[in-house]
Design a protein around this motif. Structure first.
Motif, PDB file in Angstrom:
ATOM      1  N   LEU A  31       0.825  -1.201   0.000  1.00  0.00           N
ATOM      2  CA  LEU A  31       0.000   0.000   0.000  1.00  0.00           C
ATOM      3  C   LEU A  31       0.863   1.256   0.000  1.00  0.00           C
ATOM      4  CD1 LEU A  31      -2.725   1.406   0.215  1.00  0.00           C
ATOM      5  CD2 LEU A  31      -2.593   1.137   2.687  1.00  0.00           C
ATOM      6  N   LEU A  32       1.875   1.279   0.841  1.00  0.00           N
ATOM      7  CA  LEU A  32       2.724   2.452   0.920  1.00  0.00           C
ATOM      8  C   LEU A  32       3.468   2.701  -0.381  1.00  0.00           C
ATOM      9  CD1 LEU A  32       4.254   2.109   4.504  1.00  0.00           C
ATOM     10  CD2 LEU A  32       2.204   3.308   3.798  1.00  0.00           C
ATOM     11  N   ALA A  33       3.899   1.640  -1.027  1.00  0.00           N
ATOM     12  CA  ALA A  33       4.668   1.789  -2.248  1.00  0.00           C
ATOM     13  C   ALA A  33       3.856   2.434  -3.357  1.00  0.00           C
ATOM     14  CB  ALA A  33       5.183   0.427  -2.703  1.00  0.00           C
ATOM     15  N   LEU A  34       2.562   2.257  -3.336  1.00  0.00           N
ATOM     16  CA  LEU A  34       1.718   2.811  -4.390  1.00  0.00           C
ATOM     17  C   LEU A  34       1.871   4.317  -4.488  1.00  0.00           C
ATOM     18  CD1 LEU A  34      -1.558   0.746  -3.888  1.00  0.00           C
ATOM     19  CD2 LEU A  34       0.035   0.601  -5.797  1.00  0.00           C
ATOM     20  N   ALA A  35       1.989   4.975  -3.355  1.00  0.00           N
ATOM     21  CA  ALA A  35       2.075   6.427  -3.354  1.00  0.00           C
ATOM     22  C   ALA A  35       3.488   6.934  -3.095  1.00  0.00           C
ATOM     23  CB  ALA A  35       1.125   6.998  -2.309  1.00  0.00           C
ATOM     24  N   GLY A  36       4.429   6.028  -2.991  1.00  0.00           N
ATOM     25  CA  GLY A  36       5.801   6.432  -2.747  1.00  0.00           C
ATOM     26  C   GLY A  36       6.031   6.975  -1.353  1.00  0.00           C
ATOM     27  N   ILE A  37       5.207   6.541  -0.403  1.00  0.00           N
ATOM     28  CA  ILE A  37       5.350   7.061   0.950  1.00  0.00           C
ATOM     29  C   ILE A  37       6.709   6.714   1.538  1.00  0.00           C
ATOM     30  CG2 ILE A  37       4.426   6.926   3.304  1.00  0.00           C
ATOM     31  CD1 ILE A  37       1.690   6.515   2.127  1.00  0.00           C
ATOM     32  N   GLN A 165      -3.894   9.269  -1.939  1.00  0.00           N
ATOM     33  CA  GLN A 165      -3.572   8.959  -3.335  1.00  0.00           C
ATOM     34  C   GLN A 165      -3.427   7.457  -3.530  1.00  0.00           C
ATOM     35  OE1 GLN A 165      -0.083  10.951  -4.834  1.00  0.00           O
ATOM     36  NE2 GLN A 165       0.013   9.684  -6.676  1.00  0.00           N
ATOM     37  N   ALA A 166      -2.810   6.791  -2.548  1.00  0.00           N
ATOM     38  CA  ALA A 166      -2.641   5.344  -2.642  1.00  0.00           C
ATOM     39  C   ALA A 166      -3.991   4.642  -2.701  1.00  0.00           C
ATOM     40  CB  ALA A 166      -1.837   4.833  -1.443  1.00  0.00           C
ATOM     41  N   LEU A 167      -4.919   5.073  -1.869  1.00  0.00           N
ATOM     42  CA  LEU A 167      -6.246   4.464  -1.871  1.00  0.00           C
ATOM     43  C   LEU A 167      -6.982   4.733  -3.177  1.00  0.00           C
ATOM     44  CD1 LEU A 167      -7.633   5.135   1.728  1.00  0.00           C
ATOM     45  CD2 LEU A 167      -6.768   2.997   0.786  1.00  0.00           C
ATOM     46  N   ALA A 168      -6.803   5.942  -3.712  1.00  0.00           N
ATOM     47  CA  ALA A 168      -7.483   6.278  -4.956  1.00  0.00           C
ATOM     48  C   ALA A 168      -6.957   5.441  -6.117  1.00  0.00           C
ATOM     49  CB  ALA A 168      -7.310   7.765  -5.257  1.00  0.00           C
ATOM     50  N   GLU A 169      -5.671   5.154  -6.117  1.00  0.00           N
ATOM     51  CA  GLU A 169      -5.062   4.409  -7.205  1.00  0.00           C
ATOM     52  C   GLU A 169      -5.371   2.923  -7.127  1.00  0.00           C
ATOM     53  OE1 GLU A 169      -0.931   5.321  -7.200  1.00  0.00           O
ATOM     54  OE2 GLU A 169      -1.220   7.387  -7.922  1.00  0.00           O
ATOM     55  N   ASP A 170      -5.507   2.410  -5.917  1.00  0.00           N
ATOM     56  CA  ASP A 170      -5.808   0.978  -5.762  1.00  0.00           C
ATOM     57  C   ASP A 170      -6.568   0.766  -4.455  1.00  0.00           C
ATOM     58  OD1 ASP A 170      -5.971  -1.735  -5.742  1.00  0.00           O
ATOM     59  OD2 ASP A 170      -3.819  -2.124  -5.812  1.00  0.00           O
ATOM     60  N   PRO A 171      -7.879   0.983  -4.461  1.00  0.00           N
ATOM     61  CA  PRO A 171      -8.672   0.844  -3.236  1.00  0.00           C
ATOM     62  C   PRO A 171      -8.596  -0.541  -2.616  1.00  0.00           C
ATOM     63  CG  PRO A 171      -9.919   1.970  -4.945  1.00  0.00           C
ATOM     64  CD  PRO A 171      -8.687   1.426  -5.614  1.00  0.00           C
TER      65      PRO A 171
END
Length: 227
Positions: A31-37, A165-171
């Protein structure tokens, strides 16, 4: 000279981000990787040592320190609320972390009370990041000698932009662990003997687990992420 002691919530904020989130990062890495956190993690944390406090000592509790069971009453640590909404739970948890009272609560009681807020799913619980907020036994004793106590108040809580943003890209990415990242802002008022005291603005980012049809629980004090 005026007695000056570190605040509970600022203790341990100098640890590296890697050490503070080692366990929980493995659980929510996808999940974190999706938004580059992960790329914006810092080791400084958002909490600062107040003007009325001395720097935290170099010795800190072990990341694997077990929370003892309370042996002489619950002390002053608030009990976890029955809340199923992540932001509301994170706000309550932040207030708990910013509040303590060495006048009626021993260090073991403090740890046990904080432990009650944690998720029971060991794969997602980073107890070290939470217990690291509590000073070592010697320093806690010094604080108790001065009747040091603090009260936290919360002004607001929100999902950081990167998490949204992560949730929006891959809920669906959240549906394995149901870990939510929440940043909470507030204020901590500290006091001790002979009228000593002070206050400072506080901010902390928490990882909160909220599975459907279950009350939320605390997973970790998360890295600093975009606000």
């Amino acid at each position: 000279m005026r007695n000056r002691f570190p605040s509970l919530s600022s203790y341990g904020t100098g640890w590296s981000a890697k050490g503070r989130i080692a366990v929980v990062a493995a659980a929510i890495a996808a999940l974190l990787a999706l938004a580059g956190i992960v790329a914006v993690v810092t080791g400084n944390g958002d909490d600062r040592v107040p003007d009325t406090a001395a720097p935290a000592p170099t010795g800190s509790p072990s990341a694997t320190e077990a929370a003892p069971e309370p042996s002489s009453g619950p002390g002053s640590v608030a009990k976890p609320p029955q809340i199923s909404e992540p932001v509301a739970y994170a706000k309550a948890a932040a207030q708990m972390l910013w509040s303590y009272d060495t006048r009626n609560t021993g260090r073991d009681q403090q740890l046990a009370g904080m432990r009650a807020w944690m998720t029971t799913e060991s794969a997602y619980a980073d107890w070290g990041s939470v217990s690291g907020q509590v000073p070592d036994p010697v320093l806690w004793s010094r604080m108790a000698d001065q009747d040091q106590h603090a009260t936290g108040t919360v002004t607001e809580g929100h999902y950081p932009g990167a998490f949204k943003q992560a949730l929006a890209e891959d809920p669906s990415a959240i549906t394995e662990a149901y870990i939510y990242v929440v940043t909470v802002n507030g204020r901590q008022q500290i006091a001790w003997k002979k009228g000593g005291g002070g206050a400072e603005e506080r901010a902390v980012t928490l990882a909160v687990q909220c599975r459907p049809n279950h009350d939320c629980s605390l997973a970790a004090i998360a890295p600093s992420v975009t606000q």
